[in-house]
Structure formats: structure tokens, C-alpha cells
Design a protein around this motif. Structure first.
Motif, short mmCIF file in Angstrom:
data_model
loop_
_atom_site.label_atom_id
_atom_site.label_comp_id
_atom_site.label_asym_id
_atom_site.label_seq_id
_atom_site.Cartn_x
_atom_site.Cartn_y
_atom_site.Cartn_z
N GLN A 118 0.84 -1.18 0.00
CA GLN A 118 0.00 0.00 0.00
C GLN A 118 0.89 1.25 0.00
O GLN A 118 1.90 1.31 0.70
N ALA A 119 0.49 2.26 -0.79
CA ALA A 119 1.27 3.49 -0.87
C ALA A 119 1.02 4.41 0.31
O ALA A 119 1.89 5.21 0.68
N ASP A 120 -0.15 4.32 0.93
CA ASP A 120 -0.48 5.20 2.05
C ASP A 120 -1.19 4.39 3.14
O ASP A 120 -2.33 3.97 2.97
N PRO A 121 -0.51 4.12 4.25
CA PRO A 121 0.88 4.50 4.53
C PRO A 121 1.86 3.48 3.94
O PRO A 121 1.55 2.29 3.85
N LEU A 122 3.05 3.96 3.55
CA LEU A 122 4.09 3.08 3.04
C LEU A 122 4.82 2.47 4.23
O LEU A 122 5.42 3.18 5.04
N GLN A 123 4.76 1.15 4.31
CA GLN A 123 5.37 0.45 5.42
C GLN A 123 6.61 -0.31 4.96
O GLN A 123 6.70 -0.75 3.82
N LEU A 124 7.52 -0.47 5.89
CA LEU A 124 8.78 -1.18 5.63
C LEU A 124 9.01 -2.13 6.79
O LEU A 124 8.88 -1.75 7.96
N CYS A 125 9.36 -3.36 6.48
CA CYS A 125 9.60 -4.36 7.51
C CYS A 125 11.02 -4.89 7.36
O CYS A 125 11.46 -5.19 6.24
N SER A 126 11.73 -4.99 8.47
CA SER A 126 13.09 -5.50 8.46
C SER A 126 13.23 -6.54 9.56
O SER A 126 12.49 -6.53 10.56
N ALA A 127 14.17 -7.48 9.35
CA ALA A 127 14.33 -8.57 10.31
C ALA A 127 15.80 -8.87 10.51
O ALA A 127 16.61 -8.79 9.58
N SER A 128 16.14 -9.22 11.74
CA SER A 128 17.45 -9.73 12.11
C SER A 128 17.21 -10.83 13.13
O SER A 128 16.06 -11.21 13.40
N GLN A 129 18.30 -11.36 13.69
CA GLN A 129 18.12 -12.45 14.65
C GLN A 129 17.56 -11.97 15.99
O GLN A 129 17.21 -12.81 16.84
N ASP A 130 17.52 -10.64 16.18
CA ASP A 130 16.96 -10.15 17.44
C ASP A 130 15.51 -9.71 17.33
O ASP A 130 14.68 -10.03 18.18
N TYR A 131 15.16 -8.97 16.26
CA TYR A 131 13.80 -8.41 16.16
C TYR A 131 13.29 -8.48 14.72
O TYR A 131 14.04 -8.52 13.75
N ILE A 132 11.97 -8.42 14.62
CA ILE A 132 11.28 -8.10 13.36
C ILE A 132 10.58 -6.77 13.61
O ILE A 132 9.73 -6.67 14.50
N ILE A 133 10.96 -5.72 12.87
CA ILE A 133 10.50 -4.36 13.14
C ILE A 133 9.71 -3.84 11.95
O ILE A 133 10.10 -4.01 10.79
N LEU A 134 8.59 -3.19 12.24
CA LEU A 134 7.75 -2.55 11.23
C LEU A 134 7.95 -1.04 11.31
O LEU A 134 7.87 -0.45 12.40
N TRP A 135 8.21 -0.41 10.15
CA TRP A 135 8.48 1.03 10.09
C TRP A 135 7.44 1.70 9.20
O TRP A 135 7.08 1.18 8.13
#
Length: 819
Positions: free
Chosen positions: A75-92
Motif C-alpha cells: 500500500q502506498a499510504d501508509p508506506l510500510q517497511l519491515c526489516s528482520a534480524s536475529q533479534d527483532y522483526i521491526i515494522l516502520w
């Protein structure tokens, strides 16, 4: 330190370059319509956008360990970004994070979970309410709002490398894995719907779903692509298999063959294809990324493509970027990083492509395989495609004759030139003779021979804007009842009749309907040619005379004559009504056997191929019947023109339009080429190299009379087929393959193909005892026709009714009609 000035060229420019403190060999990369995301120094997430200075770089901090997966929302509004590492999965939230950064605050994301394992892949659902997380051989679907696990999917034997949500089936999810298979899941029920077999010896790395084509595309580490149909009735059958290395070789071979291999020659460009040819042949192109690509450029900036055939695919690899046409499964462009010395990254460990839907430019982000550099490239599609135009681009070849016959054309000398002919007189009254009028016969009225009429040199041009009256004459020029093929999609599905052509099984080698659709001619392996009525009822007319299997049958335009060729190296013209031989070309008439033959130029000539040449014969069939001297043949022929293929290979197939005046001749050679000849110019017009992986055994032109598109465009389409290499649709105007039809097995026997008169369907035979019917706008078959008892050797559409006739190797004809 980041660099924004970059290096420039007409095709590709390096817009942004940054060097990380950690190795960038397999850094996870992500792209949306207007943003790129990548990890910097291992645990810092950076978002870059080409839109203005304030959008250059956004740095997000929250991870303490290496970032292993990144993905943008849909979705363009809101534009979300998700990142992952071995410690967390974070939504931006990208917009909120940028606003806080401009205010001098530290942006924070929302922690969705902590799996304490390496995440290999992330993917948002279509509404961004769920995220699929791939950890090892398990897929976890997380609820974004509740920050909880909805379901866990297990079944793969290796690590899951990519996952996608199906756009048109809300509960369906598809995954690929290092176990070299793909699986289809119902993630709401937590159940497995389908599991494929092992596709390759190398891990599957990427996955993409084409909503428009209803297809699944997956790529492996050794540069192989598989395209599967996701239509409900197709049972996930494989539509196509693409080898990127071979496609790359074929792509440059075609351009080199026609002298079109010419990228811009600037100081920063280095062409290494000739120098590294031996190494290039051994190279593989691992599929690092897949992305949609639409070549419909705004404002007609690139006129190379037709909008019907421009749905393509970006394929990112370690050393190159490719654009693959999803209709023809051929490469449209290839951008090799080593060809541009100014680029900072020549070998990539990871890759992602970003392109706006209405922009003629694309952005590609690369992470260096052997260093710490991450670069963003700006690619001009116009410059790239212009530098790699296919042979024939810009030419004006078309099937419909658009001008007068040239005086130097063999067609002119065959029709117009007459020895000792007097100047034409167009007045109605007869010219007074200088000799005294004396009766020459006892009749009071003598029919004019026509020798005083002007020769007809003005070409016929079919009208495409004819308004049909509700009341049509029941008689036509050729004295048969007119029928107009329905424009609606009446599909011949129902088998209503099956007829054996002989008491013993005998192969049917060729089929052709007459122009009025009333009769069907077929050639048999037992030396006979038979003519049935269109309903396959009654006793067929038999034409006997060949001493070998009949390989070709062809009706004349006026339906008075039937032409046949056989393995006995003879060509025969028969009277269709009297089953009587009218003209014979003996084996010694030509240096090599006839491989193909037909009537041409509204029955003015006989066109045939023999060895590496095609011949144009002017013929005369004598209709006078003299019982006393009937043993003396009076019909005659004369070769007036012949021309060899450019490569010198033998002709395997030949095709030309006989229903109207056309200058174009299509030939196929054993060297896997298709050559186009212009008989108005009397020379070769174009050569298509590497048309199939094997020699073409049949060329089929679109010769119908009713089309949904303008006739001048529809007549320029033709089909080619080769054993084991499927059927391909070509456009004569651009000399490009615009679609490839897959899914039917023809690995060992040359099965026939046919156009429907409406121009919307194509049918082909197959070895699995099914006939496959395709819509011209799709590479996957529309439906299959069962009821056959052997391999289907030939197919033919009725030009006047929604009927399809098939012929099998055991000598049976099947008639299919619309419901």
C-alpha cells in the motif's frame, strides 16, 4: 562515505554509491515504486529515494544484529517497511520516520516479534495486514495489528528462500525453497494445497506471481526460470522453461547475424562480448531478483513494441540485468555490468529493481559480491532498448500489397508481359480493323478473348471499413454461398463425428479446407488424397496417382484445382470436380524433391520449394477435351523465377497468402532460420536467426477474413513450430516473436498448427492424444480436446463455420463443433 554525483552514460548512470563497514556480499535489498532500502554497516537500515534532496537518505536504527531480510508494503499510504534480524522483526512507517528525522527526532519502529533465528525472507500480504516470515524450513504468518502469529506452515525439506501472496486468491500463499520445489498453501486453514516435484539440481532463489497472466515465475541459482500456470483447470502445469545463459547467447547471436549489435560507443563503454565469448558460454546467471516490467512507454518514446506484447519481467543476476518478455519468453534487452567500466559494481551478490509504472526509467540497487559497496543505478529504458533493437525494427514489411508491381518484379513479367501485345484500348467500341471485315466462323456472336484489354497491374487492397448489409446476396463471384465466420468467441469443443480414412490404419499427413468451408482435403501415407465434405459424411472423392506418401494438399483460390505433392518427388494439379490429373511435374523437372508447394498470387503461380531454393512457376491448364489426342498433355508450366536461401540451407517449410495479392514469401531453413522474401523487389528482405532450437517444420500464416483488429495488422502474424520447441507467434512488421505457446507435448513428432479464421484462436496437435486450443493473448492453453486414438498430426479450422477438424497418425478424422 556516500557519493551522489555518480557516473553517467546514455544507458545507465550511477545515481548513488555508499560503502559499508561490513561486507555487502549478500545484503538484503528491497524496492518499492519510489524507494530503495538496504542495510548499512550491518544493522542500520537506509531508505533512499530519487525524489528531491530531502528524500535522499533516511537512516533507521533499532536492530543490534545483522539485518537479514527487508521488504516494502504493497500500500502506498501508509508506506510500510519491515526489516528482520536475529533479534527483532521491526515494522516502520516510512513517512512518519522521515518526518521525525526532519524534526531532529529519532524514528522508532514497531517490534512485531523476536524469533531469535535467521530470517531469510519477508513478504507483506496484499492489504499489508499480515507478514509472512521465512525462518529455516518454516513459514510464519504474523498479524500486523495484533503482533501475533496467525499460522505456521511446515512441509519444505530445505530453507524457504521466497514467498508470495496470491493477488486474486486471498487465502493462498506460494513458497519456494532450497529443496528445489514450490508449494501452494491455504494459510488461513494452515493446509498444503499443492507440492511440486523437484525442478532442478540447484536451489530456487526467487518467486514472482503475474496477476495478469495468472502465472508463477521462479528462478534458481544456476540461471533457470520456470513459468507455471495458476489457472484453476491447468493444475499447475509448466508453461515454459527458460535457460538464461542460452537465451543470452541467442539474443546476441540474432543481433550479430544482422549487424545490429551496437551499444553506444563512448569512452566509458567497453564491449567485452567478443573478447570473453568463450568464458561467456560457460557463465551462469543466478536469479537474484524478479520484478514486473511494462514496456508501454509514455508519449511514444519508444515505438519498438506493441502495447499488446509488452508485459515483461526484470531479472536481476550477479553480472547482468535482463528484460524477459512474458508473452514470447524471449529477451528484450540485456545489460551486462562489465560493459560499463564506470560502474562501481560489476559482480553483484544481491540485486533489486525499482520502476514507476509511468516512468521510462528504472532504478536498480546492487550490493557488491567482493566488496562493501552498494550502488543505485538509473537505467534509461529508451536508450537501452534503442541500442538493442531486434533485426527488422523500423522496416515496413507487411503482407498486404500496398503499391504497384515494379517492372523488375518477377510478378510483373509473369502477369503483364505478353509477347507482341498491342497497346491497350479502354474504349467500349471495337477498334476498326485495317483489313476488310470477313467472317471467320459460322457463329453470329463471338466471345472476346480479352487480348485487347489493358493489362491489370494495379494491386488489390482489401477494404477494412466495409459495412455489411443485413440482406446479402446468396451468390458470390466464385458461385458458392457466402458465409461469414462469427466474430463471437464460438469455441469448437464438442466431438460430433470420427471417421477412419481407410480400412487399415494409415497416417494423415496434411489437411486443408476449401475457401468456402464446404470441402476438406487430406493427404495420406498410402499415396491417396481424399476430399470429404465439411461434415465428414458421405463417400470421399479419391485422387490416385502418387507413388509415395502425399505430403502436401492445397486448394486453389477459385476451388477448381487441388494441388498435391508426394514422396515420389512429383507435383500434381487435379481437377477438384472430376478427380482428373491436369498437370504433372515429373521428378526430373527439379534438381531436388519438392518439400512444400501451393498456389500463389490469386492462382497466377505455383510456388514451391526444392532443396535450398524456392521456385515460382507460371502454369496453364488446358480445359479442351480431345478424346482422340487425350494422351498428349496440353497443360504446361514454365519456371520464371527462383531464389536460394541466404544461408544455403534446405527449405523445410514455405508459406504465402493466395487469397489476395501479396509480395511476401516466408521460408524456413534447416539452419533454424526464417527468411522473408519480397517478390516485388525480387530479393530477400530479412533473415530471422535462431527462431527455434530445432529446424522449423511448419509456417502458418493468419489468412482469415474477419478480425477484431485491423486487417493490415492481423495478416502480419504468423506461427512457427519445431519438434520439441513449441509454437511461436511472430509479427512480420517488427520481425519479433511476440508470444510463445507452451504446455503441449510435441517432443518427437512434428505436429501441425492452425489459425482460426477469426484470428483469436490457435490450435495445435500433440503426442498425448489431445488437441490444444489457445487464445492469442495468452501463452497457456484455453482448453484441450480429447477423444483421439493416436498422436494428432494435423489440425484445421473451417473458414466458414466454428468447426475444427483434427487428424491422427492412425488415420482418423475428428470433427469438433461449437456448443
Amino acid at each position: 562515505m556516500p557519493s551522489t554525483h555518480g557516473h553517467t552514460s546514455d544507458i545507465v548512470a550511477e545515481r548513488y554509491l555508499v560503502e559499508s563497514q561490513k561486507s555487502a556480499a549478500h545484503a538484503p535489498l528491497a524496492c518499492s515504486a519510489q524507494h530503495c532500502a538496504f542495510p548499512l554497516d550491518g544493522n542500520r537500515l537506509c531508505v533512499w529515494s530519487p525524489k528531491g534532496p530531502s528524500h535522499q537518505l533516511l537512516t533507521l536504527q533499532g536492530h543490534h544484529q545483522l539485518i537479514t531480510a527487508v521488504v516494502f508494503g504493497n500500500q502506498a499510504d501508509p508506506l510500510q517497511l519491515c526489516s528482520a534480524s536475529q533479534d527483532y522483526i521491526i515494522l516502520w512507517n516510512v513517512v512518519e520516520c522521515r518526518e521525525k528525522t526532519l524534526e531532529g527526532l529519532t524514528p522508532r519502529g514497531t517490534i512485531l516479534g523476536s524469533l531469535l533465528q535467521k530470517v531469510l525472507c519477508l513478504r507483506f500480504s496484499l492489504d499489508d495486514r499480515a507478514v509472512a516470515v521465512c525462518v529455516g524450513n518454516k513459514i510464519s504468518v504474523l498479524d500486523v495489528e495484533k503482533q501475533s502469529v496467525l499460522v505456521e506452515l511446515q512441509g519444505h525439506q530445505g530453507s524457504v528462500t521466497a514467498v508470495e501472496f496470491c493477488p486474486w486468491q486471498a487465502h493462498t500463499l506460494i513458497s519456494v525453497s532450497e529443496d528445489r520445489s514450490f508449494k501452494v498453501w491455504d494459510y488461513c486453514e494452515g493446509s498444503l494445497i499443492y507440492s511440486s516435484s523437484i525442478l532442478t539440481a540447484y536451489p530456487l532463489l526467487n518467486l514472482l506471481i503475474s496477476e495478469e497472466n495468472r502465472q508463477l515465475v521462479t528462478g534458481s541459482a544456476d540461471g533457470q526460470l520456470w513459468i507455471f500456470s495458476l489457472m484453476e483447470t491447468h493444475h499447475y502445469h509448466c508453461v515454459a522453461h527458460v535457460n538464461l545463459r542460452k537465451k543470452n547467447e541467442t539474443f546476441f547471436t540474432r543481433r550479430m547475424t544482422t549487424g545490429q549489435c551496437s551499444l553506444p560507443e563512448d569512452s566509458q563503454y567497453h564491449s567485452g562480448h567478443e573478447e570473453d565469448k568463450s568464458r561467456e558460454a560457460e557463465a551462469t546467471f543466478p536469479v537474484l531478483s524478479l520484478a514486473h516490467c511494462d514496456l508501454c512507454l509514455p508519449d511514444s518514446q519508444c515505438g519498438v513494441f506493441s502495447s499488446d506484447y509488452t508485459k515483461c519481467l526484470w531479472i536481476g543476476s550477479s553480472t547482468a540485468l535482463f528484460i524477459l518478455n512474458l508473452g514470447s519468453f524471449e529477451l528484450e534487452a540485456a545489460l551486462h555490468f562489465k560493459d560499463f567500466q564506470s560502474l562501481s559494481v560489476h559482480v553483484a551478490g544481491s540485486c533489486a529493481v525499482m520502476r514507476e509504472a509511468i516512468s521510462p526509467k528504472a532504478f536498480c540497487i546492487l550490493a557488491s559480491m567482493f566488496g562493501n559497496k552498494i550502488a543505485v543505478l538509473e537505467i534509461s529504458l529508451v536508450a537501452l532498448l534503442s541500442s538493442q533493437q531486434y533485426p527488422g525494427t523500423g522496416r515496413t514489411l507487411q503482407v498486404l500489397a500496398s503499391g504497384h508491381v515494379l517492372p523488375t518484379s518477377p510478378l510483373y513479367f509473369g502477369i503483364v508481359k505478353k509477347k507482341n501485345s498491342k497497346p491497350a484500348n479502354t474504349k467500349r467500341h471495337a477498334v476498326k480493323s485495317v483489313m476488310e471485315d470477313r467472317p471467320l466462323v459460322f457463329h453470329t456472336k463471338i466471345r472476346s478473348s480479352g487480348y485487347t484489354s489493358a493489362p491489370h497491374v494495379t494491386m488489390f487492397s482489401p477494404k477494412t471499413n466495409i459495412k455489411h448489409n443485413s440482406k446479402r446476396s446468396s451468390k458470390c463471384k466464385n458461385n458458392y454461398k457466402c458465409r461469414e465466420y462469427p466474430l463471437e468467441s464460438f469455441l469448437p469443443r464438442n466431438l460430433i463425428r470420427q471417421v477412419a480414412v481407410a480400412q487399415e490404419p494409415v497416417a494423415v499427413s496434411c489437411l486443408q479446407f476449401s475457401g468456402d468451408g464446404q470441402r476438406l482435403a487430406c493427404g495420406l501415407a498410402n499415396h491417396l488424397s481424399l476430399v470429404f465434405n465439411a461434415s465428414l459424411s458421405g463417400i470421399p472423392a479419391a485422387f490416385s496417382g502418387h507413388d509415395g506418401a502425399v505430403s502436401t494438399v492445397c486448394w486453389s483460390h477459385d476451388m477448381r484445382w487441388l494441388l498435391s505433392t508426394g514422396r515420389d518427388r512429383t507435383l500434381r494439379v487435379w481437377s477438384a470436380h472430376r478427380t482428373e490429373l491436369m498437370l504433372l511435374l515429373a521428378p526430373e523437372s527439379l534438381p531436388k524433391p519438392v518439400t512444400a508447394a501451393q498456389f500463389y498470387y490469386l492462382d497466377s503461380f505455383i510456388l514451391l520449394s526444392s532443396g535450398p531454393e524456392f521456385w515460382l512457376l507460371k502454369y496453364h491448364i488446358d480445359l479442351c477435351r480431345d478424346d482422340i489426342r487425350r494422351y498428349k498433355p496440353k497443360s504446361r508450366y514454365k519456371p520464371i523465377f527462383r531464389l536460394p536461401l541466404t544461408g544455403g540451407a534446405d527449405v523445410t517449410s514455405l508459406s504465402a497468402v493466395n487469397d489476395f495479392y501479396s509480395y511476401i514469401i516466408l521460408t524456413a531453413g534447416r539452419d533454424r532460420t526464417v527468411e522473408v522474401f519480397d517478390l516485388n523487389a525480387g530479393c530477400s528482405a530479412a533473415v530471422l536467426a535462431e527462431v527455434h532450437s530445432r529446424p522449423v517444420h511448419q509456417i502458418c500464416q493468419n489468412k482469415g477474413s474477419s478480425f477484431t483488429t485491423p486487417q493490415s495488422l492481423a495478416y502480419n502474424l504468423f506461427l512457427t513450430t519445431a519438434v520439441g520447441d513449441g509454437v511461436r507467434l511472430w509479427d512480420l512488421r517488427t520481425l519479433r516473436c511476440v508470444r510463445r505457446f507452451e504446455g503441449h507435448p510435441n517432443r518427437c513428432y512434428p505436429c501441425g498448427v492452425a489459425f482460426s479464421p477469426c484470428g483469436r484462436l490457435m490450435a495445435c496437435g500433440a503426442e498425448d492424444r489431445h488437441a490444444y486450443v489457445y487464445e492469442m493473448g495468452s501463452s497457456s492453453f484455453l482448453y484441450r480436446l480429447a477423444g483421439h486414438t493416436d498422436t494428432i498430426a494435423e489440425v484445421a479450422f473451417n473458414p466458414a463455420a466454428p468447426q475444427l477438424t483434427t487428424a491422427t497418425l492412425d488415420g482418423k478424422l475428428q470433427l469438433f463443433v461449437a456448443e
